[in-house]
Design a protein around this motif. Sequence first.
Motif, PDB file in Angstrom:
ATOM      1  N   GLY A  19      -7.222  -9.194   6.834  1.00 41.54           N
ATOM      2  CA  GLY A  19      -7.424  -8.718   5.476  1.00 41.54           C
ATOM      3  C   GLY A  19      -8.796  -8.161   5.177  1.00 41.54           C
ATOM      4  O   GLY A  19      -9.007  -7.596   4.104  1.00 41.54           O
ATOM      5  N   SER A  61      -3.226  -9.461   1.521  1.00 42.53           N
ATOM      6  CA  SER A  61      -2.773  -8.379   2.390  1.00 42.53           C
ATOM      7  C   SER A  61      -2.008  -8.916   3.568  1.00 42.53           C
ATOM      8  O   SER A  61      -1.939 -10.109   3.799  1.00 42.53           O
ATOM      9  CB  SER A  61      -3.979  -7.584   2.880  1.00 42.53           C
ATOM     10  OG  SER A  61      -4.790  -8.415   3.688  1.00 42.53           O
ATOM     11  N   SER A 101      -9.839  -4.482   0.179  1.00 40.51           N
ATOM     12  CA  SER A 101      -9.574  -5.485   1.217  1.00 40.51           C
ATOM     13  C   SER A 101      -9.636  -6.911   0.699  1.00 40.51           C
ATOM     14  O   SER A 101      -9.227  -7.832   1.371  1.00 40.51           O
ATOM     15  CB  SER A 101     -10.580  -5.327   2.374  1.00 40.51           C
ATOM     16  OG  SER A 101     -11.882  -5.661   1.926  1.00 40.51           O
TER      17      SER A 101
END
Length: 965
Positions: free
Chosen positions: A185, A256, A252
Amino acid sequence: MGQSEIVIKGAREHNLKNVDLSIPRDKLVVITGLSGSGKSSLAFDTMYAEGQRRYVESLSSYARMFLGQMSKPDLDSIDGLSPAVSIDQKTTSRNPRSTVGTTTEIYDYLRLLYARVGVPHCPECGRVIQKQTTDQVTDEILKLATDQADKAIVMAPMVEGKKGEFTRLFADLGREGFARVRIDGQIVRLTGEEIVLNKKIKHFIEVVVDRVSLKASATTRIAEAVETATSLADGRVLVQVIGKSGDQDVASKKTSSGATGGLAENEHMFSLALACPEHGHSIAELQPRDFSFNAPYGACPDCLGLGSREEVDPALVVPDWSLSLNEGAVAPFKTGNYYPQVLVAVAQHLGADADTAWEDMPEKVRDGLMNGVPGRVRVDYVTVDGRETYWYIEWGGIIKAIEDKLKEASSDRQREKLEAYFATIPCHTCKGRRLRPEILAVTIEGKSIIDACEMSALDSLRFFQSLAFKGADEKIAGPIVKEIVARLKFLVDVGLDYLTLERATATLSGGEAQRIRLATQIGAGLTGVLYILDEPSIGLHQRDNERLIETLRHLRDLGNTVVVVEHDEDTIRAADFVVDMGPGAGEHGGEVIAAGTPQQVIDTVGSVTGDYLSGRKRIEVPSERRSPNRGKLRLTGASENNLKDVSLDVEFGTLTVITGVSGSGKSSLITDTLAPLLANRVNRARRRTGAYRKIAGVDKIDKVINIDQSPIGRTPRSNPATYVGLWDDIRALFASTQEAKARGYSPGRFSFNVKGGRCEACKGDGQIKIEMHFLPDIYVPCEVCSGERYNRETLQVTYRGKNISQVLDMTVDDALGFFENIPGIRRKLQTLHDVGLGYIRLGQPATTLSGGEAQRVKLSSELDKRQTGKTFYILDEPTTGLHFEDVRQLLAVLQRLVDAGNTVLVIEHNLDVIKSADRIVDLGPEGGFRGGTVVAAGTPEEVARVAESHTGRFLRPLLGIESER
C-alpha cells in the motif's frame, strides 16, 4: 499372540478394577455396559490414551513441546497396540468458517475443479467472460475518469500475498528502468536506500509503470503502459485513480490491495485474459484460492466470507407476536415515555390500531414500524408531567433506533442490554453465500460452487456423477470429480445424505460430527490403525443403522481395529467381539462381565446386556395410553430450515415423542422453534425463534424446562451436591452442630470455594498442579490438607462421626442411609437415587460426569421441586449414552413426571422410548429437502399402521402388529 490381539493387564484408570482383557485385532469390537460402568475409561482413557502417548513419545522432545503432554494411564501393561485415532463427539469445531465441505475436504476439491474447468460469467448480464485486448482495456481505463483532470497510476501486480524479502525482484526491476514500486500500500522509490522487508509476513508488491492523465489525448500512452504492465504481470494490470492532484503519497494512504489483498474503491483490476466487454467485469486467471471464503481474494468484502453479520434481529425485538404495541410487543421499547408513544403514532399513521396484536397487523404496517416510513409522521405526545404537545418526525424504523441507541450508549450495561437484540443473520450483500459476485458467476453445468454446496450430499453426489466433460477438460476434471464422488459417497454411507456441504459444523449434533469424521477417515484409506468411536449411532434413525454398520465393517476390512463404545442393539449384534462392562455403575462397575461373540455375551449369566439381547429382560409396552383430555398445545405454520408449514399438536398430560429419520426436521421444529418460543412466552426469555405462524394453548403452561445433556458445571468445583441444592443443606446441618456453634462457625465456613474453612494451600481443590516442562503436568494431593480440601479446624467439626470432607466423599447410596433422619436432605438424595445415580459421589467433579449422568442430575433436580401439574418438559435425545437398563430407569422417571400431571416432549430415536409414548409425531418422509412434513401422528399403534412411516415399520414387530402390514 501380541500380533493378533491387544492384551491389556492391570487397567485401573478411574473405576476400572485391575482389568485384564484380550481384544482381537483387525475386528469390529463393541464395548457396552451400564452408564458409568467404565466403558469410556477402558476405551478412551486407557487404550486410546496409551496408543496416543506412545506415538508422541516416539517423537523428539522439541516436537513434543507443540503436541501437548500426555500422562500414562494407570495400568500394568498393554501389548499389540496400534497408533490410535479417536473419533468422539466432543471435538466439533465452533469456528463459523468451518463447514461440512471444509471438514471433509470436499470443498478443497471443488475449489480446484471450478478453478480449472469452471466457466466464468458476467455477474450482471450472465454473458460468458472472454479475453480482452489491449485496446479494450485502454478504453475501460478512460471510462474511469469522473473529471477531465483525473489522473491514474498504472501498475503491474508482481507479488500477491507471499512471504519473502524479494531483493532480487527489486534489483531486476531497477535494472529494467522502473523507478517506483508499491509495497503493502505504500509507494517507495527503488533508488536510494535498500528496501528491507520482513520475510516472515505476506506482502503485496506492484511495480509502478506510469502515471497517466485520463483523457483521450493520452490514449497511446495509456495503451503503452497497459502493454508494459501486462507483459510483466501475466496479462494483468492494476489501475489506481488518484484524482486531479496526482499526489501519489496521499493516494497511497488509503486502504489498498497492497494492505489487504482486495481492491479499494479507487482501484480497478483488468486482465487480457477474462472480462465482460459490456459491463467491464474483469477477473484474473482463476485460481483455487479465488473460491475460498477464508481468503480475501474471493470472499465477500462485507461479511469477509462468514456469510452472516451481527444485526438487529426482528425476532428478538418482537419475541411475542400475540401482544399489541400497547401491551409491549416491542421488547426494547415497552417501557419509558418516548418510544411507546412514537410507535403508536407510526402505527396510526399507517392506518393500524395500537391495540391490535402484532401477528394480526398487516405486513405493510409491521414493515413500516421495523424499517421506517417515507415522509414525516405526526406524534401526539404527553410529557411525564402530563402536558400535551405534538411534533413531526422522520421515522427510520425500530431497527435503526436500536442501532443509534447502541452507538450513543455510554455504559457497558446499556450496550449489553441493546446487544441482546442483535443476532447473526445472513449478509445482505452476498445473501449468505460467502463469495464475491464474480466468483459466484463461475459455473459448471449451470451451477456455481455454492449451488453445489447448497444441495444435500445425495443430490450433490448425483450431480457430480452425471457430469460429462469433453477433450482436455475430461483429462483435467476426471481425477478431481472421482475424489469428490468418493467422499460424497462416504457421507451418504454413514447416513448423512441429508446434510449440505455449506452447513456450519458448529450446528451439527455430536453424532453427526462424529460420522463426518468417520467418513473423512474412510477417505484417508489408512490401514493398521486403532480407531475408537464413541456411540456413532447417536441421532441416527433405525433405518440408517445398517449403512453405518456397513461403514464400520469397511473400515475394519481395510485392515484396522475398530473399537466402538455403543449401546445400540443392531451394532452390538453386528460386532465380531463384544466386551460387557459392569456389573453396576461407578464403584459398583469397572469389571469385565462378559467378553466374546454376541452369542457368548447372550449366554453369560449375570450380563445385563445379555439379558436384554436374549429377551430375558425387556422394557414392556404400557398396557394403555393416556388420554387426559386437558386440551393441547397447537403450533401452526412452522417453516424453519426444511420444515414445510408444519402443524404440531401436543396433548397436555402426555408423554409425546417426536421421531423421524435423521435430518427430517425434528430439531428445527422443537429445538429451534417450539422450545425458544415457549421460553419467551412463559419464562420471559429473549431467544431467537424459528419461523412459525401461530401458537395456542400457552396459557395452560406455568413453567417450561429444557433438560439437555450439557455439563452441570464447567469446573471441578461444581458437583452433583451443589447442583441439586443438597450442599447448602449439608453445610447448614454442620453449622448447626454443638461444636460449630461453640466456635461461631456459619455455613460459609464449610464451603471450599471461599476463604475461611478451606485449605488455602490448594484453595479448596484438594490437589496441586506441578508443571513438569517437557513432561506432562502432574497433580499431587495437597500436603497440607492431604486432599481433604478443608483446614484442620473445620475438619474437627463432625456430624455422627463424619467430617465435611468425608461426607463429600460418600456415594449417594451411602449418604441416603447416613442422612435418613434429615427429611430435606434425604428427599434430594432419594431423587438422585431414583434416576439411577446412587453410585456417584456427592463431591464428584462435574467435569467427570458423562452426558447421560449430567442429564439425570438435572432430572433429579426437577423431581425434587414441587409439582404444579402444568410444567412442560422438553428433552432432546435423553437416551444418549444410556444402556438398556438405564433407559428403563429414565422411562420410569419420565412417566413419574407425566403421572404428576406434567407434559413431557421428547425428541428420540430409541424404540423402547417410542413404544412407551402416549403420542408420537413422526416427521419425514426423508431427510433434508425431502423431509420437513408430518408423516404420521397418534398413538404408537396408529403410527405403526401408517405405511409411509419409517418409524412405524420398526414399531410393528415390537407392538405385535407385524401381521397387519
